[in-house]
Design a protein around this motif. Structure first.
Motif, PDB file in Angstrom:
ATOM      1  N   TRP A   5      44.735  35.019  31.826  1.00 52.82           N
ATOM      2  CA  TRP A   5      45.708  33.932  31.901  1.00 52.82           C
ATOM      3  C   TRP A   5      45.053  32.579  31.999  1.00 52.82           C
ATOM      4  O   TRP A   5      45.637  31.613  32.463  1.00 52.82           O
ATOM      5  N   GLY A   6      43.828  32.468  31.573  1.00 56.44           N
ATOM      6  CA  GLY A   6      43.140  31.193  31.630  1.00 56.44           C
ATOM      7  C   GLY A   6      41.641  31.399  31.517  1.00 56.44           C
ATOM      8  O   GLY A   6      41.168  32.530  31.363  1.00 56.44           O
ATOM      9  N   ASP A   7      40.885  30.294  31.599  1.00 53.77           N
ATOM     10  CA  ASP A   7      39.441  30.394  31.439  1.00 53.77           C
ATOM     11  C   ASP A   7      38.673  29.943  32.678  1.00 53.77           C
ATOM     12  O   ASP A   7      37.452  29.871  32.665  1.00 53.77           O
ATOM     13  N   ASP A   8      39.385  29.664  33.764  1.00 53.12           N
ATOM     14  CA  ASP A   8      38.708  29.260  34.990  1.00 53.12           C
ATOM     15  C   ASP A   8      38.373  30.491  35.838  1.00 53.12           C
ATOM     16  O   ASP A   8      38.817  31.600  35.547  1.00 53.12           O
ATOM     17  N   ALA A   9      37.590  30.269  36.878  1.00 54.44           N
ATOM     18  CA  ALA A   9      37.121  31.390  37.699  1.00 54.44           C
ATOM     19  C   ALA A   9      38.272  32.144  38.351  1.00 54.44           C
ATOM     20  O   ALA A   9      38.257  33.385  38.417  1.00 54.44           O
ATOM     21  N   GLN A  10      39.302  31.429  38.802  1.00 55.13           N
ATOM     22  CA  GLN A  10      40.418  32.093  39.465  1.00 55.13           C
ATOM     23  C   GLN A  10      41.165  33.026  38.514  1.00 55.13           C
ATOM     24  O   GLN A  10      41.643  34.083  38.912  1.00 55.13           O
ATOM     25  N   SER A  11      41.228  32.622  37.251  1.00 53.24           N
ATOM     26  CA  SER A  11      41.951  33.435  36.265  1.00 53.24           C
ATOM     27  C   SER A  11      41.224  34.735  35.934  1.00 53.24           C
ATOM     28  O   SER A  11      41.817  35.639  35.329  1.00 53.24           O
ATOM     29  N   GLN A  12      39.953  34.827  36.281  1.00 52.43           N
ATOM     30  CA  GLN A  12      39.176  36.026  35.966  1.00 52.43           C
ATOM     31  C   GLN A  12      39.229  37.071  37.081  1.00 52.43           C
ATOM     32  O   GLN A  12      38.769  38.203  36.895  1.00 52.43           O
ATOM     33  N   ILE A  13      39.791  36.710  38.242  1.00 53.49           N
ATOM     34  CA  ILE A  13      39.777  37.619  39.395  1.00 53.49           C
ATOM     35  C   ILE A  13      40.554  38.907  39.099  1.00 53.49           C
ATOM     36  O   ILE A  13      40.014  40.014  39.220  1.00 53.49           O
ATOM     37  N   MET A  14      41.808  38.774  38.751  1.00 55.39           N
ATOM     38  CA  MET A  14      42.646  39.971  38.584  1.00 55.39           C
ATOM     39  C   MET A  14      42.273  40.823  37.370  1.00 55.39           C
ATOM     40  O   MET A  14      42.272  42.055  37.463  1.00 55.39           O
ATOM     41  N   PRO A  15      41.935  40.254  36.224  1.00 55.20           N
ATOM     42  CA  PRO A  15      41.499  41.113  35.115  1.00 55.20           C
ATOM     43  C   PRO A  15      40.294  41.968  35.484  1.00 55.20           C
ATOM     44  O   PRO A  15      40.214  43.141  35.100  1.00 55.20           O
ATOM     45  N   ALA A  16      39.347  41.400  36.238  1.00 53.14           N
ATOM     46  CA  ALA A  16      38.159  42.160  36.632  1.00 53.14           C
ATOM     47  C   ALA A  16      38.519  43.308  37.561  1.00 53.14           C
ATOM     48  O   ALA A  16      37.969  44.413  37.458  1.00 53.14           O
TER      49      ALA A  16
END
Length: 260
Positions: A218-229
């Motif tokens: 849902w985005g390209d910032d660090a916070q947006s990568q939390i849940m996909p990981a």
């Protein structure tokens, strides 16, 4: 040397006058012979078309005024169109659309901003967010934050598995406890823009976790990568159990999340 009228002969005077006229005529002819390319600066500037000066000038960026904290009263009118999918009070009756009641203003603003910037992809929501100003987003967020989510019901067969993942996670697979970010009762963390989960439709939670598991972001910032990981570490059974448990999760007071 001085001249006196008594000694100044008519012939000399006539020659002097003729010489003056000759010099004046030569000066006028020389001025007429000069090329006409040199124009006064003001005239040259005036001759430039307005469109040319406009095109040459750099565009002035439009700066939107900083948004104030949301106004729930103003947001009620602005959120009327949202009711078709999310319910007029933020409690959607169709489980494919998330409940927004009690969701924090900060989280709603973040998602609407990402939809408007096409960082989060959804054809319907991208179109809905496009005309909204930052103040509109804050007002809509404040309105839904003021509402109370209706509690759901969990499948008892899935509660134990879902509760273990939500409260403890699974360190052996790199899965943190959901409550570490979303709080012990699922009310979220408005300051960090972590969303409220409590009472959310299991169908929506399941579809979202599966989408993250399959690679959606849902985005390209660090916070947006939390849940996909995190979602990549979840099995289909994990996702189903968590989704069901979250739908049945609600605090005793059932009050909307506080907005600092």
């Amino acid at each position: 040397m001085s001249f006196r009228s008594a000694g100044f002969r008519p012939a000399v005077l006539g020659s002097a006058i003729a010489l003056v006229f000759a010099l004046s005529a030569s000066a006028l002819m020389a001025q007429d012979a000069q090329p006409k390319t040199a124009a006064p600066a003001a005239a040259a500037t005036a001759a430039v078309p307005a469109s040319a000066t406009t095109a040459a000038a750099p565009a002035t960026p439009v700066v939107e005024a900083a948004a104030k904290p949301g106004d729930a009263t103003a947001g009620q009118a602005k959120a009327a169109v949202c009711g078709a999918c999310h319910g007029m009070d933020g409690n959607s009756s169709d489980a494919q659309y998330p409940k927004l009641a009690g969701q924090s203003e900060q989280y709603i603003v973040r998602q609407l901003t990402d939809f408007k910037a096409a960082k989060r992809q959804n054809p319907i929501m991208m179109g809905m967010a496009a005309p909204l100003s930052q103040q509109d987003m804050h007002d809509v967020g404040a309105y839904f934050a003021s509402k109370t989510p209706l509690p759901g019901v969990a499948d008892q067969a899935l509660v134990e598995h879902g509760q273990t993942l939500f409260r403890q996670g699974d360190a052996t697979r790199g899965i943190p406890a959901c409550m570490a970010c979303h709080s012990i009762d699922g009310r979220g963390n408005p300051g960090a823009k972590y969303p409220q989960l409590t009472s959310q439709h299991a169908q929506y939670i399941q579809a979202t976790l599966k989408s993250w598991h399959d690679g959606t972001t849902w985005g390209d910032d660090a916070q947006s990568q939390i849940m996909p990981a995190i979602a990549k570490q979840l099995s289909a059974d994990d996702i189903a159990a968590l989704a069901s448990y979250i739908e049945g999760l609600h605090s005793a007071d059932a009050q909307p999340a506080a907005t600092p």
